[in-house]
Each structure stands twice: as C-alpha cells, then as structure tokens.
Design an enzyme around this catalytic site. Structure first.
Site, PDB file in Angstrom:
ATOM      1  N   PHE B 123      14.908   9.409  13.719  1.00 23.98           N
ATOM      2  CA  PHE B 123      13.679   8.422  13.856  1.00 23.98           C
ATOM      3  C   PHE B 123      13.934   6.985  13.402  1.00 23.98           C
ATOM      4  CE2 PHE B 123       9.572   7.732  14.593  1.00 23.98           C
ATOM      5  CZ  PHE B 123       8.416   7.278  13.350  1.00 23.98           C
ATOM      6  N   GLY B 124      14.406   6.104  14.571  1.00 25.61           N
ATOM      7  CA  GLY B 124      14.239   4.952  13.793  1.00 25.61           C
ATOM      8  C   GLY B 124      12.984   4.130  13.874  1.00 25.61           C
ATOM      9  N   GLU B 127      12.652  -1.319   9.083  1.00 29.14           N
ATOM     10  CA  GLU B 127      13.574  -2.033   9.305  1.00 29.14           C
ATOM     11  C   GLU B 127      13.727  -2.061   8.019  1.00 29.14           C
ATOM     12  OE1 GLU B 127      12.650  -4.288  12.612  1.00 29.14           O
ATOM     13  OE2 GLU B 127      12.202  -2.895  14.166  1.00 29.14           O
ATOM     14  N   SER B 132       6.365  -0.554   5.649  1.00 30.66           N
ATOM     15  CA  SER B 132       5.506  -0.145   5.293  1.00 30.66           C
ATOM     16  C   SER B 132       3.793  -1.204   6.696  1.00 30.66           C
ATOM     17  CB  SER B 132       4.318  -0.624   3.492  1.00 30.66           C
ATOM     18  OG  SER B 132       4.796   0.690   2.967  1.00 30.66           O
ATOM     19  N   TRP B 156      17.760   2.921   6.586  1.00 34.49           N
ATOM     20  CA  TRP B 156      16.895   3.903   5.652  1.00 34.49           C
ATOM     21  C   TRP B 156      16.568   4.746   6.569  1.00 34.49           C
ATOM     22  CZ3 TRP B 156      18.556   3.023   0.924  1.00 34.49           C
ATOM     23  CH2 TRP B 156      18.221   1.045   0.481  1.00 34.49           C
ATOM     24  N   GLU B 365       7.682   7.983   4.249  1.00 31.93           N
ATOM     25  CA  GLU B 365       6.470   8.700   5.125  1.00 31.93           C
ATOM     26  C   GLU B 365       5.429   8.093   5.113  1.00 31.93           C
ATOM     27  OE1 GLU B 365       7.249  11.411   7.822  1.00 31.93           O
ATOM     28  OE2 GLU B 365       9.220  12.088   7.446  1.00 31.93           O
ATOM     29  N   GLU B 369       0.817   3.841  -2.649  1.00 33.32           N
ATOM     30  CA  GLU B 369      -0.305   3.526  -2.059  1.00 33.32           C
ATOM     31  C   GLU B 369      -0.766   2.851  -0.466  1.00 33.32           C
ATOM     32  OE1 GLU B 369       3.250   3.717  -3.600  1.00 33.32           O
ATOM     33  OE2 GLU B 369       2.122   2.924  -5.320  1.00 33.32           O
TER      34      GLU B 369
END
Lengths: 343, 410, 260
Positions: B123-124, B127, B132, B156, B365, B369
């Site tokens: 899954f991209g 960046e 968030s 990541w 994911e 927060e």
C-alpha cells in the site's frame, strides 16, 4: 499369594539387553516376597545360552524353544511360539522393548488376557498384583491390576528393577515350538552408530543449547556461514560431553533444543518426544530443564545439573548443582573422575 | 448474542497458531537481530492460503470470513508483529480494496494472484512529508491519453522491496478546491519502468520485517489500472484503512496476549523475597491489567469483524478497536518488560521485542491521536460516515466458497 | 486403495494434569488429536495421494472425540467414524483393539491400517499390535519410512526404526502399520479442509452398530491414579574457588554418595 511367574528373556538374535536380566530380577523379587515358582522362557534361534544364563540367575526352571523361522524377531511368530507355553502362569514378565510390547500385545489377544506395558513398580496388596506405570508423560502414575485375566502380561521399564546377582544352576529344558510362517520378511538391518544405548545406560551425560555458547573459540577460517559456525561450536561442546560420558561408561544424550538446532541427531534426544531414560546418574550440561526434557529423565536416581543460570529449572530436580560454564567445568570434571575411577 | 467462536473459527485459529509457533517462532529472534525478513515467511503464508484467507474462492482465495482474518492476525502477531504486518498491507490495505472497489478485470489481474500468494501486495499512501495529513501528499498522476504518468515517493511502506503490486494514491487534480477530492487510487506494478524501491533499516521495531520507500519516476500505467473513479482516491484510501486497521487491532490483541503469557510464566518461576513474584500484589496488578485489556481488545476487534461479515459500515468501530488495542499493547509490553526486571531489558527474553514492535502500531494506520479525534468527532456529531459508492462485500459462505465458473469451452 | 487410520483424542501435552476424585483432570486445556496420530493421518493421506483411493479415520472415544476426527477430516481424510458406547468407557487396549477390528470389518476391506506410535495419555503402545492380531494381519511397527507400496502386487516395504538400526521389512497387503515421527511432517489442515470438516456429519457407531453382541470386557483396570509427589530435592550446590576445585569437589561427592 503364591503364584507361578514366568519371565520371558528378551533378545535380538540370541543377544539379550541388560534389561532382560532386570526382568529376571523382578521375577526373583516377586518370588522372594510372595512365594510361588519362577520359570524363564525364551524362543528364537540359538537361545539355549540365554536359558542357561537365566538358571544361573536363580530361576527354578528355564525353557527354550528354537526354530529357523524365529531367527529374526517377528512378533506374530514369537507369539505363536509362546502362546501354548503359558497356560499355567499367573504372571508373565517381559523387559519392555519395541519387541516385547508387540509380542505381549499379541499374546494377550491369543490368550484373551490383560497386558500392562512400561511398568515401573510391582506390589501385591490383599492378594492382588498391582503394576504401576507412568501416564501423561510421566506426570501421573496409574496402578493397574488384572480383571478376570490370567496370566497377566507385564512389560517392565528398563532400569526400574534391579538385575539379579548370579546364584543358581541347572540345565535348560528344550521345548517344541510352532511359530508358523512369519507374515513379514526382514530384508536387511542397517546398523545404527554404536555406543551405549541411551535407554540402557547407567550413566547419561546430556548437552543442551549451552554447548554452542563459547564465543572465545575460533572456528576454522574457511567457515563463514553463521549456522555452520554455531553447529561447529556445539560440536566442540558435545566433545566435552562425550569425553565425560566415555570416562563414566555412559551414553550421550541431548535436549530437544540441541537436536532441533542441528547440534546432534535425534537418536540422542532425551525427553517427552525423545527417549525416556532412567539411569543411575544423569548429568545435564547447558540444559535449562524444560518440562518436556524433565519428562524424559526425572526418574534418574541422581541428577547433576551444570548451567550458568542459577535460576534454570533443572536445579529444582538436581541432587547436585554447579553454576558454571560447561566449557570450564567438564574437562576438569572428566579428569577428576578419570583419576578416581581409574578409567 | 452468541459470543462463542464457531468450530470452523476454532480450527482456523489453531491452524494459523500452529504454523506461527512451529515454523516462525523458533528463529524469529535471530531474524529480528539481523534486521532481515525470514525468506520463508511470504512463500509459506502463500502456500498455506493465509495470504488469501478472506477472499472468495472464485478470486483465488480461501473463502473464509472476516472474523477468520482477525483470528489469524491475532495468532500471527502473538509470535511477531512482522507476520501480521504482512496481512495488514497485503490483505487489509490492498486485496480487500480490490474486492471492494476493483473492476472484474482488476480482480482477475491483481486480486486472484495476490489471494493465491503468487503476487505480494502493498500500500502506497504515506510520503516523507505526508503521514496523518494524507491530503498533503505530493505524488502526482497525470492523465496522458490511455495512460497515467505517476511521479512521487512513498515512504514507510511495508514490503516495499518484496511487493509486486502497490495500491498507490496520487494527486490527479492539484487545482481541486478540496484536496480530498483531487486524489485517485491506482495499482502500480513493481516491475514497471521507473519504479524503484529500497529498504529502511534501523527501525526501533518490526525488524524481522521489510519496510522501505518506493519511488515512481515517470511511471506509465494503463487507465485500466486506475482503481475507482478519478477523485475517489481519498475515500478509497480511508476505506483501505478500515480494513488495515482491523488487522492491526486483531494483531495488537495477540501482542497483549503474548505479553500476558510471558509475564504469567515468568512471574510463576522467578522468586524474590522468598516467594514467586506472582505472589507480590504489584506484579499481580500488571497481570490483571493485561487480562482486562486483552479481553476488551478481543471483543472490540471481533465486533468489527462481525460487522464486516454483515456488510455493515464499521469505520467507527474499527477505529475504536485499533486505538484501544494498540495503546493497550504498548502498555502491556512495557509492563511485561517490568515484570521480567533486568531480564526483560535483555534480548534473551521476548518481551523487549514486543515493546519495540508495539510502538509502531500506535503510529501507523492512524496515530492514536488521529483516532482520538475520530472518536470525538463521532461522539460529538462532528463526523458522520459519508456514503461510499462501493462497500466491502458482506460475507456469504455459499457465494464465497463457490468454485470459479470454468469457461464453457476452452 | 482403501486406507483406514485409527486415531485418538487426548489432552494437549502442555496441559497441567492432576488427579481429582480419582479421575485425571486437565482443567481448561483443550482436547486435541493425539500428536502421534497426526503422523499416521499424514502417512495415510500421502499414500492416497500416491496411489489413489479413500481414507477413513476412525476413533474410539466419547462424543468429544468427533473434534479430533474433524481435525483428521480437515487434514484431508475422506470420511470419519466415531465408535462410542458407554459400555466401552473402561476399555483397555485389548477391548479397544477388538472394537477397532470390528469397525474395520464393517468398512470396505482396507489395504492399509495406520496407527500412531502411542497415545500421549495412557501411552500403552499396544493397541496397534493387538488390532493386527485380532484381524490376523501382519504388523509393521516403528515404521520410519515407507519405501514402496505396490497396490496391485499387494505388498509394502518399509524401514523400521529400532534401537539396533533400521530394519527393512516387507509384508503383503493388507497390513497394519504404526508410524514414528521420523516418517513425515504432518500437514496443517487447509482452509478448504476446515470448511468441509466443520460441515461434516460424523456417524457414531455403538456396539450394536458394530455387529457385536456385547462390549468386549477389559482385562485390566486402573482404579488408582496418583500424581507423582515432587520430591523436593534440596540441590547441593557445589562451590569452589576455581573450576578445577569445583570439579574435584563434585567428583568426591559423587563417590561419597555412592552414585558411581
């Protein structure tokens, strides 16, 4: 309770393992305490000497039956040969082996009687014979008795009973036996590595994961794979284990962790999924004492634990403990025992 | 209400449990120390069908339900988080999105080989400069005839260097009034010209996994690789997270359980002041808290799985499950280390790895927060679920277990 | 080929077993397919995969044993049958063998009957030999490898793992084979297998269904079971200034205590 006890002499092509004589010893102990008669019986090919040896141990009578078809042990043939000979027995004792379990199992079918395997103790209470055997990987013991069954067939765990001192004489009696034709054919036997059999050994020295833990040893320069190096280290550790075992005339055992890591073949594994051993002396070097391992050696008479971790569970079961690196303690221990024992 | 797992669920749980315990656990610590992924993991999970567990049989999957996915994730992470991360990206964020949004052609080209474990999916979205703040992303996709040209870098990305297919979100309309409506989702195959990737090492945790960056430099993909409509990218990404988060919630529950089991075992063996430390009340308190968190986390993720089975929108419930389980697993791991004392601080025991692994889950994911704000939003009426053009299909055993129709004459 | 595999349901080996009211208790621990039987099921499945045919798993046990049979089905067995009857609650290995043999006789005649090495609970290791004897079929026990199965010629060649080495043995079919863990690596149930197993109807055969007039009587009983009292051995820690000193001390102590 006086009864007729028969003891079968377990053997492979005429050679009896030490445990076979322990069964004779158990029979003699039963006779000593409760009276009755003790007869030895053996069938095979070239087994007269075994019958004679049983007499030398002190049995009242020793029968032997020979037939070409009994050259290789085949349970069907041995059971057919024996089943007609046990009519007046109350109890038939066997030392426990792969052979005798199959044999006793089949005899129980032929004689429509009861069979108890892997027995570690015998006692007679209120005229009834009770055979104790471990269950649930040795966590519990069950006491088994016959229910309207005669003779009761019992296989006795190796090293749970004492071998007799030689103290008798007499001539063995040949009997006729009809084994029938064995339904299976032995094509060949590929022998395994020699050495003292783990199950029979009076002394077992075992190595665990700790055998590979010697960072100060330098592996051969051409060895680069980490796994190969780890196994090489473990082999150095197991050499020390083997040296100690050799001085004590013992066998080499291993924990499951060591076997799984590839340090030593599975045939050396002691534990719930390996061999259950009951030696006089069990020395555990670099073994933490997981429950699975303890199940394989907890009945050893004396346990010595060597481990750098003072909290290793094995110390709870040990009679003697040494908190020390096995690399540092095994060589001097081997030497100290060599001097004292003159081996 | 029936809180019991079905016999089928129990067997699924046991099968994944046995695989992870027997085949991965014995060597996972060594891979963690090496900062490398055990090369056996992906092929074995593929062979065993775990990589397609809740995809219909006719799309190459195993036809099990979404609760089975959750149970599998719980068992995988109880051994190591990296196993569950595979499920999060391959299944949760990618394969389930194809199931939800893909055309039949896309399902055949991408979902079927993914479900069979023949291709690995990732899954991209994230960046270097946008985590968030998804809408702050810079990757672009420019329409050029029957193709899109993709540019940008994602970071990541779990399985960055292992994946064959990336679900890539990029900006198609930089001038959109609302940037949330200017993004589009695509499937980018790793072997296309211009796609490069690399590993990121030296992470605090999930070291036995694969995390990296993926860069697209003028990568051309056919229009048929666009997932959904132009401008639907943000909604699709959020729906992907509904599924990814579910696997994280289930996995973190497994991590709490692993911390609990390790702590109970150690507490019963270690003695101080003349007794097993399990007899000291402050140790008991830590263990009781782990039990509380495990049971609550478990019920939360199972409820989310149950809702997915029913075809019910579960954004709120899944967010709640993920937030609760991941925060709790971080605390459980810290307390597990504490129970182990100095030994917990050493790599000889597993608990320090659990702690390092657990920290990632409260970041990815959706950070804790973000989830806090999501939940407040729902509770305060500031947030509602927008309708989605495509919903995750409800589980229907007969439909899902039906074999693919073979072509009439071929 | 028609293949039968005999399995048992046992407590998980990790369970803490205790004795409560004379009965063995394993608390909350689950009941599982006897681990040794997994190797037997696997070998049955591999034999079917190599030669074609049908695998039936049978088990003597209480109703709960259906779960163990479901594991066998999930691994890939075609059919499963539970043999259960209150009159068999105290069955010993002989009674079990007689019942299993009766069940086998009611099935399509099998070419091979597989057993595991022993059950992890009672671990008598007798049932397969007795079943073979009751059926009048050759026994191949401790089998660590199957070299050849010739279904048409009706023969099998195996390697038995014995303390003295590996014995290569041949027998005609049908034969009873008990396997050791060296023989294979049991597969996990597939998801498809799990689905099929959970839907499967497993018939229960009682004594009447087996065609027996009455339950065979057990010839042994075990009314008394007790836990091993953990002898709290106080461990004597051997101290010393140097490893040499510790070694000498330990050697001396071993001789003093007549351990050697």
């Amino acid at each position: 309770m006086a009864g007729n006890t028969v003891v079968y002499i377990d053997h492979v092509q005429g050679k009896a393992p030490p445990a076979a004589w322990e069964a004779v010893g158990a029979g003699l102990a039963l006779k000593d305490e409760f009276g009755g008669s003790l007869k030895a019986i053996v069938v095979g090919q070239g087994v007269e000497a075994l019958a004679a040896q049983a007499l030398a141990c002190g049995v009242d009578e020793a029968l032997f039956g020979e037939d070409e078809r009994l050259m290789d042990f085949r349970p069907e043939a041995y059971a057919s040969a024996l089943s007609g000979q046990l009519g007046d027995a109350d109890v038939v004792l066997f030392s426990d082996s792969v052979r005798t379990r199959d044999l006793a199992g089949m005899l129980a079918v032929d004689l429509d009687t009861g069979v108890v395997s892997d027995v570690t103790a015998l006692e007679i209470t209120a005229g009834q014979l009770f055979a104790s055997r471990p269950i649930y990987a040795g966590k519990l013991i069950s006491k088994v008795h016959a229910v309207d069954a005669r003779p009761l067939l019992i296989t006795l765990r190796s090293r749970a009973f004492g071998a007799p001192a030689a103290s008798g004489s007499g001539q063995p009696t040949r009997i006729d036996v009809d084994p029938g034709d064995p339904p299976t054919r032995v094509i060949e036997l590929k022998p395994s590595e020699g050495g003292v059999s783990l199950s029979d050994a009076a002394v077992v020295v075992s190595g665990g994961r700790g055998t590979s833990n010697n960072p100060s040893l330098v592996p051969p320069s051409d060895m680069t794979d980490e796994k190969d190096i780890e196994i090489w280290r473990a082999h150095q550790g197991f050499k020390l284990v083997q040296d100690l075992a050799a001085v004590l005339g013992g066998a080499v055992g291993a924990s499951r962790a060591a076997v799984d890591a590839g340090y030593i073949p599975y045939s050396h594994q002691v534990g719930q999924t390996g061999k259950v051993v009951s030696p006089d002396l069990y020395i555990a070097a670099g073994i933490s004492g997981a429950i699975q391992h303890l199940a394989g050696m907890r009945t050893a008479k004396t346990i010595v634990a060597i481990n750098t971790d003072p909290d290793a569970p094995i110390f709870k079961l040990a009679r003697f403990g040494v908190v020390q690196d096995l690399y540092k303690i095994l060589p001097p221990l081997t030497e100290a025992l060599r001097q004292r024992l003159g081996t | 209400m029936d809180f019991a797992l079905t016999e089928e669920h129990e067997m699924v749980r046991k099968m994944v449990h046995d695989f992870a315990q027997k085949e991965v656990r014995p060597t996972i610590k060594e891979w963690d120390i090496k900062h490398a992924m055990d090369p056996q993991v992906l092929p074995r999970m593929g062979e065993l069908g775990i990589l397609g567990i809740c995809i219909p049989v006719r799309y190459g999957g195993q036809g099990m339900d979404y609760i089975s996915l959750g149970l599998a994730c719980e068992e995988l992470e109880a051994v190591d988080t990296t196993l569950r991360v595979v499920m999060s990206v391959h299944m949760g964020l990618n394969s389930m999105a194809l199931l939800q949004w893909g055309t039949e052609d896309q399902k055949q080209r991408f979902l079927v080989p993914q479900a069979k474990g023949e291709k690995i999916a990732a899954f991209g979205l994230t960046e270097p400069g946008a985590g968030s703040d998804v809408a702050g992303m810079h990757s672009t996709a420019k329409r050029d005839g029957e193709e899109y040209v993709i540019n940008g870098e994602k970071m990541w990305i779990s399985l960055a260097t292992k994946a064959d297919h990336f679900l890539w979100v990029a900006v198609t309309d930089p001038g959109a009034d609302d940037p949330h409506e200017g993004m589009t989702a695509f499937v980018v195959e790793a072997d296309r010209d211009g796609v490069t990737s690399g590993d990121i090492h030296d992470k605090m945790g999930v070291r036995a996994g694969s995390t990296g960056w993926v860069n697209c430099q003028d990568v051309r993909i056919p229009v048929a690789n666009r997932l959904g409509e132009e401008g639907e990218g943000f909604k699709i990404a959020m729906s992907c997270l509904d599924n990814g988060r579910y696997t994280v919630a289930a996995g973190a529950t497994g991590l709490i359980r692993a911390c609990l089991e390790a702590s109970v075992k150690y507490a019963n063996e270690r003695t101080t002041f003349g007794k097993a430390i399990s007899r000291h009340q402050l140790v008991q308190q830590k263990i009781a808290r782990m039990v509380q968190d495990y049971e609550a986390a478990r019920l939360l993720y199972l409820r989310a799985g149950w809702m997915k089975n029913k075809g019910a929108r579960n954004t709120r419930e899944t967010s709640l499950a993920k937030w609760y389980a991941t925060d709790a697993s971080f605390e459980a791991a810290a307390e597990a280390v504490q129970v182990h004392g100095a030994y917990g601080y050493s790599a000889e025991f597993d608990v320090e790895r659990y702690l390092r692994n657990s920290k990632g889950a409260v970041i990815y994911e959706g950070t804790s927060e973000i989830h806090t704000l999501i939940q407040a939003g729902y509770a305060l009426g500031m947030r509602t679920n927008a309708d989605l053009r495509c919903e995750l299909p409800a589980y229907a055993p007969d439909v899902w277990q039906a074999e693919p129709e073979t072509a009439a004459a071929s | 080929m028609n293949i039968v595999v005999c399995v048992k349901q046992t407590p998980d080996t990790a369970a803490t077993v205790t004795v409560e009211g004379g009965q063995v208790s394993w608390g909350d621990s689950p009941l599982v397919l006897n681990p040794w039987d997994e190797y037997a099921v696997e070998q049955a499945l591999r034999t079917k995969e190599a030669h074609g045919g049908h695998v039936t798993a049978i088990s003597l046990g209480p109703e709960s044993a259906k779960d163990a049979l479901k594991q066998a089905l999930a691994m890939g067995c075609d059919e499963a049958i539970l043999i259960s009857d209150p009159a068999l609650a105290a069955a010993d290995s002989l009674a079990t063998a007689q019942v299993l043999a009766s069940a086998v006789r009611k099935l399509d005649p099998p070419d091979l009957i597989f057993f595991g090495k022993a059950s992890v609970d009672s671990a008598s290791g007798l049932t397969f030999a007795q079943t073979a004897r009751v059926l009048g079929r050759p026994l191949l026990s401790q089998v660590a490898a199957v070299n050849l199965v010739d279904p048409d010629g009706g023969s099998i060649s195996v390697e038995r793992l014995l303390p003295e080495g590996r014995e290569v043995v041949e027998a005609g079919l049908p034969a009873v084979v008990s396997v050791t863990k060296e023989i294979n690596e049991p597969r996990y149930p597939s998801f498809m297998g799990i689905r099929k197993a959970s839907k499967a109807e497993i018939p229960t055969w009682d004594i009447g269904a087996l065609g027996m007039d009455s339950a065979p009587k057990a010839k042994v009983a075990w009314p008394e079971i007790f836990a091993i009292a953990l002898e709290s051995t106080s461990c004597e820690m051997i101290e010393g200034e140097t490893p040499d000193a510790m070694a000498a001390k330990l050697a001396d102590r071993l001789l003093e205590e007549k351990v050697l």
